[in-house]
Motif scaffolding. Structure first.
Motif, PDB file in Angstrom:
ATOM      1  N   HIS A  23      21.169   4.012  -2.230  1.00  0.00           N
ATOM      2  CA  HIS A  23      20.876   2.588  -2.150  1.00  0.00           C
ATOM      3  C   HIS A  23      21.959   1.847  -1.368  1.00  0.00           C
ATOM      4  O   HIS A  23      21.673   0.930  -0.606  1.00  0.00           O
ATOM      5  CB  HIS A  23      20.751   1.999  -3.552  1.00  0.00           C
ATOM      6  N   ALA A  24      23.196   2.254  -1.565  1.00  0.00           N
ATOM      7  CA  ALA A  24      24.300   1.625  -0.841  1.00  0.00           C
ATOM      8  C   ALA A  24      24.154   1.874   0.649  1.00  0.00           C
ATOM      9  O   ALA A  24      24.406   0.985   1.476  1.00  0.00           O
ATOM     10  CB  ALA A  24      25.629   2.183  -1.335  1.00  0.00           C
ATOM     11  N   GLU A  25      23.716   3.072   0.998  1.00  0.00           N
ATOM     12  CA  GLU A  25      23.517   3.413   2.399  1.00  0.00           C
ATOM     13  C   GLU A  25      22.424   2.549   3.006  1.00  0.00           C
ATOM     14  O   GLU A  25      22.534   2.058   4.125  1.00  0.00           O
ATOM     15  CB  GLU A  25      23.140   4.898   2.528  1.00  0.00           C
ATOM     16  N   GLU A  26      21.332   2.357   2.258  1.00  0.00           N
ATOM     17  CA  GLU A  26      20.209   1.576   2.738  1.00  0.00           C
ATOM     18  C   GLU A  26      20.585   0.119   2.954  1.00  0.00           C
ATOM     19  O   GLU A  26      20.018  -0.560   3.810  1.00  0.00           O
ATOM     20  CB  GLU A  26      19.054   1.663   1.747  1.00  0.00           C
ATOM     21  N   LYS A  27      21.539  -0.376   2.165  1.00  0.00           N
ATOM     22  CA  LYS A  27      21.889  -1.790   2.215  1.00  0.00           C
ATOM     23  C   LYS A  27      22.970  -2.103   3.244  1.00  0.00           C
ATOM     24  O   LYS A  27      23.411  -3.236   3.349  1.00  0.00           O
ATOM     25  CB  LYS A  27      22.332  -2.257   0.824  1.00  0.00           C
ATOM     26  N   LYS A  28      23.416  -1.084   3.985  1.00  0.00           N
ATOM     27  CA  LYS A  28      24.398  -1.331   5.023  1.00  0.00           C
ATOM     28  C   LYS A  28      23.835  -2.335   6.027  1.00  0.00           C
ATOM     29  O   LYS A  28      22.695  -2.238   6.445  1.00  0.00           O
ATOM     30  CB  LYS A  28      24.757  -0.025   5.752  1.00  0.00           C
ATOM     31  N   GLU A  29      24.642  -3.283   6.414  1.00  0.00           N
ATOM     32  CA  GLU A  29      24.177  -4.286   7.352  1.00  0.00           C
ATOM     33  C   GLU A  29      23.960  -3.665   8.728  1.00  0.00           C
ATOM     34  O   GLU A  29      24.701  -2.796   9.168  1.00  0.00           O
ATOM     35  CB  GLU A  29      25.199  -5.420   7.434  1.00  0.00           C
ATOM     36  N   GLY A  85      18.595   1.607  23.270  1.00  0.00           N
ATOM     37  CA  GLY A  85      18.945   1.968  21.905  1.00  0.00           C
ATOM     38  C   GLY A  85      18.608   0.900  20.891  1.00  0.00           C
ATOM     39  O   GLY A  85      18.772   1.106  19.685  1.00  0.00           O
ATOM     40  N   SER A  86      18.144  -0.244  21.353  1.00  0.00           N
ATOM     41  CA  SER A  86      17.891  -1.365  20.448  1.00  0.00           C
ATOM     42  C   SER A  86      16.622  -1.184  19.625  1.00  0.00           C
ATOM     43  O   SER A  86      15.735  -0.395  19.963  1.00  0.00           O
ATOM     44  CB  SER A  86      17.817  -2.679  21.227  1.00  0.00           C
ATOM     45  N   GLU A  87      16.553  -1.941  18.537  1.00  0.00           N
ATOM     46  CA  GLU A  87      15.394  -1.973  17.656  1.00  0.00           C
ATOM     47  C   GLU A  87      14.776  -3.365  17.708  1.00  0.00           C
ATOM     48  O   GLU A  87      15.337  -4.286  18.310  1.00  0.00           O
ATOM     49  CB  GLU A  87      15.809  -1.631  16.216  1.00  0.00           C
ATOM     50  N   ILE A  88      13.624  -3.540  17.069  1.00  0.00           N
ATOM     51  CA  ILE A  88      12.961  -4.843  17.073  1.00  0.00           C
ATOM     52  C   ILE A  88      13.891  -5.925  16.527  1.00  0.00           C
ATOM     53  O   ILE A  88      13.965  -7.031  17.071  1.00  0.00           O
ATOM     54  CB  ILE A  88      11.655  -4.797  16.259  1.00  0.00           C
ATOM     55  N   VAL A  89      14.611  -5.602  15.458  1.00  0.00           N
ATOM     56  CA  VAL A  89      15.481  -6.612  14.835  1.00  0.00           C
ATOM     57  C   VAL A  89      16.565  -7.100  15.800  1.00  0.00           C
ATOM     58  O   VAL A  89      17.033  -8.241  15.677  1.00  0.00           O
ATOM     59  CB  VAL A  89      16.133  -6.091  13.535  1.00  0.00           C
ATOM     60  N   ASP A  90      16.950  -6.264  16.746  1.00  0.00           N
ATOM     61  CA  ASP A  90      17.969  -6.675  17.711  1.00  0.00           C
ATOM     62  C   ASP A  90      17.420  -7.732  18.663  1.00  0.00           C
ATOM     63  O   ASP A  90      18.101  -8.721  18.963  1.00  0.00           O
ATOM     64  CB  ASP A  90      18.472  -5.460  18.494  1.00  0.00           C
ATOM     65  N   SER A  91      16.200  -7.537  19.136  1.00  0.00           N
ATOM     66  CA  SER A  91      15.583  -8.533  20.010  1.00  0.00           C
ATOM     67  C   SER A  91      15.380  -9.845  19.265  1.00  0.00           C
ATOM     68  O   SER A  91      15.513 -10.931  19.844  1.00  0.00           O
ATOM     69  CB  SER A  91      14.246  -8.011  20.550  1.00  0.00           C
ATOM     70  N   THR A  92      15.062  -9.762  17.984  1.00  0.00           N
ATOM     71  CA  THR A  92      14.890 -10.971  17.172  1.00  0.00           C
ATOM     72  C   THR A  92      16.229 -11.690  16.998  1.00  0.00           C
ATOM     73  O   THR A  92      16.327 -12.908  17.170  1.00  0.00           O
ATOM     74  CB  THR A  92      14.320 -10.609  15.789  1.00  0.00           C
TER      75      THR A  92
END
Length: 227
Positions: A23-29, A85-92
């Protein structure tokens, strides 16, 4: 700490620790800072070239970054804002700095490929697209957004089922909004055997050759001049 545990208790403790760690891994910013150099370069280009509203802006990951848009669309006011290398959240996240200020009449987004490779689910990718749309339309309520389908590739063929699911979810979003379109590149990039056509890809099996971009050009062309 009392380590005199029975086997069953030990297993339960171990499972709990593993779960907490996961869970800690998943919550990494998400690390947006890694793109700061690329975003700053785009801003420098804008300062040097000026802002010309009403263009056609392409944004997303390396398949966009490596696309020589001026070559494939010589008579169109195209703007390339792809960063590899970017993801959708990066463009947002960087929309205000690299998209919105251009006030494009249409935005082509290609992302989701890296997202799924980094263990995001199809539903998460679709949700990220929804957030991207909300971000854009908050400032540019009349701008059309075209999602270029997540492509099939040789190197990520093991993700084919998940990619198709993500594409289906996003296509459904587009079907319910007159300002959204879905440009399908999945089917035309498959051969008669139902697998990615090798001639479309570079040696890494992920990035595209000229032949691959010709497929993409044909897929996006119908959405470039719509009113």
């Amino acid at each position: 700490m009392n380590l005199n545990l029975c086997p069953r208790s030990f297993v339960l403790v171990l499972f709990t620790l593993i779960t907490i760690s996961s869970h800690a891994e998943e919550k990494k910013e998400h690390n947006f800072e890694r793109w700061e150099k690329s975003i700053s370069q785009f801003e420098k280009q804008d300062q040097e070239q000026g802002i010309k509203p009403g263009g056609i802006l392409f944004v997303g990951s390396s398949s966009i970054r490596m696309w020589d848009l001026d070559k494939y669309f010589p008579d169109q006011p195209v703007i390339n804002r792809g960063f590899g290398g970017s993801e959708i959240v990066d463009s947002t996240h960087f929309a205000d700095r690299i998209i919105i200020k251009h006030k494009p009449k249409v935005i082509f987004l290609y992302a989701g490929d890296n997202d799924l490779a980094r263990k995001k689910t199809a539903a998460e990718v679709a949700a990220d697209f929804k957030k991207f749309v909300a971000k854009i339309h908050k400032s540019l309520p009349k701008t059309r957004i075209v999602f270029i389908a997540i492509k099939p590739s040789l190197s990520r063929w093991k993700l084919a089922d998940t990619i198709q699911k993500a594409n289906q979810l996003i296509a459904a979003q587009c079907a319910n909004n007159e300002l959204l379109e879905f440009a399908d590149v999945w089917d035309p990039m498959l051969g008669e055997d139902g697998k990615p056509r090798p001639e479309l890809f570079k040696s890494d099996g992920l990035h595209m050759e000229h032949a691959g971009y010709l497929v993409w050009k044909k897929a996006v062309q119908p959405y470039m001049n719509q009113k």
